[in-house]
Structure formats: C-alpha cells, structure tokens
Design a protein around this motif. Structure first.
Motif, PDB file in Angstrom:
ATOM      1  N   ARG A   1       0.821  -1.220   0.000  1.00 47.96           N
ATOM      2  CA  ARG A   1       0.000   0.000   0.000  1.00 47.96           C
ATOM      3  C   ARG A   1       0.854   1.268   0.000  1.00 47.96           C
ATOM      4  N   MET A   2       1.959   1.255   0.746  1.00 50.25           N
ATOM      5  CA  MET A   2       2.842   2.429   0.762  1.00 50.25           C
ATOM      6  C   MET A   2       3.493   2.638  -0.606  1.00 50.25           C
ATOM      7  N   THR A   3       3.908   1.539  -1.242  1.00 49.80           N
ATOM      8  CA  THR A   3       4.503   1.634  -2.573  1.00 49.80           C
ATOM      9  C   THR A   3       3.497   2.263  -3.542  1.00 49.80           C
ATOM     10  N   ALA A   4       2.236   1.879  -3.415  1.00 54.76           N
ATOM     11  CA  ALA A   4       1.183   2.448  -4.267  1.00 54.76           C
ATOM     12  C   ALA A   4       0.997   3.940  -3.988  1.00 54.76           C
ATOM     13  N   LEU A   5       1.051   4.336  -2.706  1.00 58.32           N
ATOM     14  CA  LEU A   5       0.904   5.758  -2.358  1.00 58.32           C
ATOM     15  C   LEU A   5       2.016   6.593  -3.002  1.00 58.32           C
ATOM     16  N   PHE A   6       3.254   6.083  -2.924  1.00 63.22           N
ATOM     17  CA  PHE A   6       4.370   6.797  -3.546  1.00 63.22           C
ATOM     18  C   PHE A   6       4.194   6.849  -5.069  1.00 63.22           C
ATOM     19  N   ARG A   7       3.792   5.726  -5.637  1.00 61.84           N
ATOM     20  CA  ARG A   7       3.653   5.661  -7.086  1.00 61.84           C
ATOM     21  C   ARG A   7       2.571   6.641  -7.574  1.00 61.84           C
ATOM     22  N   LYS A   8       1.485   6.730  -6.812  1.00 65.22           N
ATOM     23  CA  LYS A   8       0.373   7.610  -7.213  1.00 65.22           C
ATOM     24  C   LYS A   8       0.604   9.060  -6.761  1.00 65.22           C
ATOM     25  N   ARG A   9       1.783   9.308  -6.201  1.00 64.69           N
ATOM     26  CA  ARG A   9       2.166  10.646  -5.724  1.00 64.69           C
ATOM     27  C   ARG A   9       1.207  11.170  -4.669  1.00 64.69           C
ATOM     28  N   GLU A  10       0.812  10.284  -3.772  1.00 63.72           N
ATOM     29  CA  GLU A  10      -0.075  10.689  -2.680  1.00 63.72           C
ATOM     30  C   GLU A  10       0.695  10.851  -1.379  1.00 63.72           C
ATOM     31  N   VAL A  11       2.018  10.926  -1.500  1.00 62.34           N
ATOM     32  CA  VAL A  11       2.863  11.221  -0.341  1.00 62.34           C
ATOM     33  C   VAL A  11       3.416  12.618  -0.565  1.00 62.34           C
ATOM     34  N   HIS A  12       3.151  13.497   0.393  1.00 62.01           N
ATOM     35  CA  HIS A  12       3.538  14.897   0.257  1.00 62.01           C
ATOM     36  C   HIS A  12       4.910  15.077   0.908  1.00 62.01           C
ATOM     37  N   LYS A  13       5.919  15.492   0.105  1.00 58.86           N
ATOM     38  CA  LYS A  13       7.302  15.541   0.586  1.00 58.86           C
ATOM     39  C   LYS A  13       7.815  16.975   0.643  1.00 58.86           C
ATOM     40  N   VAL A  14       8.507  17.294   1.715  1.00 56.59           N
ATOM     41  CA  VAL A  14       9.125  18.614   1.849  1.00 56.59           C
ATOM     42  C   VAL A  14      10.592  18.421   2.249  1.00 56.59           C
ATOM     43  N   TYR A  15      11.479  19.065   1.514  1.00 60.21           N
ATOM     44  CA  TYR A  15      12.917  19.027   1.833  1.00 60.21           C
ATOM     45  C   TYR A  15      13.409  20.436   2.132  1.00 60.21           C
ATOM     46  N   TRP A  16      14.491  20.517   2.913  1.00 62.81           N
ATOM     47  CA  TRP A  16      15.217  21.775   3.065  1.00 62.81           C
ATOM     48  C   TRP A  16      16.589  21.601   2.436  1.00 62.81           C
ATOM     49  N   ALA A  17      17.052  22.647   1.756  1.00 64.00           N
ATOM     50  CA  ALA A  17      18.384  22.613   1.142  1.00 64.00           C
ATOM     51  C   ALA A  17      19.073  23.949   1.387  1.00 64.00           C
ATOM     52  N   LEU A  18      20.398  23.896   1.536  1.00 62.32           N
ATOM     53  CA  LEU A  18      21.196  25.113   1.675  1.00 62.32           C
ATOM     54  C   LEU A  18      22.014  25.304   0.401  1.00 62.32           C
ATOM     55  N   VAL A  19      21.909  26.489  -0.172  1.00 64.96           N
ATOM     56  CA  VAL A  19      22.652  26.794  -1.395  1.00 64.96           C
ATOM     57  C   VAL A  19      23.384  28.115  -1.206  1.00 64.96           C
ATOM     58  N   LYS A  20      24.465  28.282  -1.956  1.00 64.16           N
ATOM     59  CA  LYS A  20      25.275  29.494  -1.836  1.00 64.16           C
ATOM     60  C   LYS A  20      24.705  30.602  -2.724  1.00 64.16           C
ATOM     61  N   ARG A  21      24.225  30.219  -3.906  1.00 59.37           N
ATOM     62  CA  ARG A  21      23.726  31.227  -4.841  1.00 59.37           C
ATOM     63  C   ARG A  21      22.245  31.467  -4.639  1.00 59.37           C
ATOM     64  N   LYS A  22      21.849  32.699  -4.668  1.00 64.67           N
ATOM     65  CA  LYS A  22      20.441  33.049  -4.457  1.00 64.67           C
ATOM     66  C   LYS A  22      19.631  32.757  -5.723  1.00 64.67           C
ATOM     67  N   PRO A  23      18.582  31.943  -5.608  1.00 65.99           N
ATOM     68  CA  PRO A  23      17.697  31.765  -6.769  1.00 65.99           C
ATOM     69  C   PRO A  23      17.045  33.108  -7.120  1.00 65.99           C
ATOM     70  N   ARG A  24      16.935  33.387  -8.406  1.00 67.39           N
ATOM     71  CA  ARG A  24      16.402  34.690  -8.831  1.00 67.39           C
ATOM     72  C   ARG A  24      14.988  34.930  -8.324  1.00 67.39           C
ATOM     73  N   GLU A  25      14.154  33.904  -8.417  1.00 68.28           N
ATOM     74  CA  GLU A  25      12.758  34.059  -7.992  1.00 68.28           C
ATOM     75  C   GLU A  25      12.609  33.618  -6.542  1.00 68.28           C
ATOM     76  N   GLU A  26      11.645  34.222  -5.849  1.00 70.66           N
ATOM     77  CA  GLU A  26      11.403  33.776  -4.466  1.00 70.66           C
ATOM     78  C   GLU A  26      10.773  32.385  -4.452  1.00 70.66           C
ATOM     79  N   THR A  27       9.840  32.163  -5.394  1.00 70.19           N
ATOM     80  CA  THR A  27       9.270  30.821  -5.518  1.00 70.19           C
ATOM     81  C   THR A  27       9.293  30.477  -7.005  1.00 70.19           C
ATOM     82  N   GLY A  28       9.366  29.198  -7.299  1.00 71.27           N
ATOM     83  CA  GLY A  28       9.382  28.809  -8.700  1.00 71.27           C
ATOM     84  C   GLY A  28       9.114  27.326  -8.857  1.00 71.27           C
ATOM     85  N   LYS A  29       8.902  26.952 -10.106  1.00 70.52           N
ATOM     86  CA  LYS A  29       8.722  25.530 -10.423  1.00 70.52           C
ATOM     87  C   LYS A  29       9.775  25.146 -11.451  1.00 70.52           C
ATOM     88  N   LEU A  30      10.429  24.028 -11.239  1.00 71.55           N
ATOM     89  CA  LEU A  30      11.438  23.541 -12.170  1.00 71.55           C
ATOM     90  C   LEU A  30      10.934  22.266 -12.831  1.00 71.55           C
TER      91      LEU A  30
END
Length: 243
Positions: free
Chosen positions: A80-109
């Motif tokens: 069931r968990m594998t199915a949730l991941f496959r169907k993208r029903e698991v909501h994931k949030v990561y934090w990352a530290l970068v040196k260069r400032k992204p131009r936009e405050e929010t964006g989609k890649l």
C-alpha cells in the motif's frame, strides 16, 4: 559517534526514522552496513524477534542526504505504501542550503532527467530526450544566513538525484554536493539536503500522518533552526508552503 538514525514513528505496520547523512538506505557495491540492516536489528532487539525480520524501505534517500525514511513492517503495508508513492499521494518537503540566491522567491522547475548507472550521476535536460523521465519540483526561498540561502523544496516526482541535479541546473548546487557542482565538500561528506516532512494517509489505519525529521545536530544546520517557527505554524496542509 552520532547515531545512524532516530525513530520518528512506529507501529505494527510502519517504522519511520530520521536518517543521518552518510548512511546507505539499501546495499550497494561498497558492502557497507545499511539503514535497513540497522533498523532490522533495532526491531529484532526491541521485540525479541527470533529469525528474520520483515522490514522494507518504501523509498530511498541518497547516502549523503539526511531525513525521514519510511519502512514497511508487513507485506500489506509495503504494497500500500509503494502504491501511495507511485500515485504521488505522499507529500514531501525538503530543506536545502545553497550558496547562490535563486532569482525568484518561488518557482517551479521542470526537467527531463537521464541517469547514468555506471557513474551514478544524473543529467538534466530542458526538453525531452531519449530515455529521459520528466521531473518536477517547486521551491521557495525561506531566508539567508551566513552567506547561504535556505530553500524549501517540494518534489512532484521522485527521480534519482532529482533535487540535486535540478537545483544545480539552476546554478544553485546544494552545499557540499561536489558531484553536482558545489566547489568544496562538507567535512563529513554530507550534503545540506534534508528530507524534512512527509504527509500521507496511514496505509492501514487511514489516518493522516504528519511526520517530521529534526534537522541534523550539526553546527551549520543548527543556525537555521530559527526558521523552524515559520513552518510549525502551518502544519503543512496539502500544498501550502511554510511561512
């Protein structure tokens, strides 16, 4: 010696842990002890289980990445968990530290990724190419400290090295990630990418789980703890960004 993992949540169906950077989730050619082995030992000892312990990771984190990893303790939970991941029903949030400032405050890649298994490196393309897989993520700048920007990342897809290569292709490689263009490694060989939150419906009990992995106990990360308050207030419901 820092602990390889801390338990975040545990019941008869799932074991969810906060993995330290540097620990493999599953075996590779190095033959090093894995998070899966360590967690099986933990279950065997805690519940005095003789014989083999059933425990399977339902997703992976790269070795130098820290944060939340979900294991299934039963075949039903695994399926069931594998199915949730496959169907993208698991909501994931990561934090990352970068040196260069992204131009936009929010964006989609959006990129098309091709993995080279021999070299264990992924390449991002702006358009579809043969063998490529479409990869999407959104990001938000949360703030700046000591010359580094804290970004919150939300992957839509789950491709190998996706967040690392997508940020690098925006000229914002993750701190310590020399594989994807950061100039120098971190002393402990980690990269400053942390799987912070997972939200999903429990595969058996059907209640919503909000799972959160504390930031690594490491001086560079710890200075960013002040940003924790921004997000603890919003409980990360569905698609909202913190702050």
């Amino acid at each position: 010696m820092k602990k390889p993992f801390n338990v975040i949540f545990e019941d008869n169906h799932l074991l969810v842990v906060n993995k330290s950077a540097g620990i493999l989730v599953q075996g590779d050619k190095t033959g090093d002890k894995t998070l899966t082995d360590l967690c099986k030992t933990y279950i065997a000892n805690k519940y005095n289980k003789p014989g083999a312990v059933f425990l399977h990771p339902v997703h992976r984190l790269d070795r130098p990445v820290s944060g939340v990893v979900v294991f299934a303790r039963t075949s039903k939970a695994l399926e069931r968990m594998t199915a949730l991941f496959r169907k993208r029903e698991v909501h994931k949030v990561y934090w990352a530290l970068v040196k260069r400032k992204p131009r936009e405050e929010t964006g989609k890649l959006t990129h098309w990724l091709v993995k080279n298994p021999e070299k264990n490196v992924t390449t991002a393309y702006d358009k579809e190419v043969p063998e490529s897989k479409k990869s999407e993520m959104t990001y938000k700048r949360l703030g700046k400290l000591n010359d580094h920007w804290l970004l919150e990342l939300r992957p839509v897809t789950g491709r190998p090295h996706q967040l690392r290569v997508q940020l690098a292709s925006m000229d914002c490689p993750i701190r310590g990630d020399v594989k994807y263009g950061f100039p120098k490694p971190n002393p402990d060989a980690s990269i400053n990418l942390h799987a912070f939150h997972l939200v999903f419906i429990h595969p058996i009990k059907k209640e919503k789980l909000f799972l959160r992995a504390a930031l690594p106990e490491e001086p560079f990360w710890e200075q960013f703890l002040e940003f924790e308050n921004i997000k603890s207030s919003d409980r990360h419901l569905d698609k909202t960004f913190s702050g």
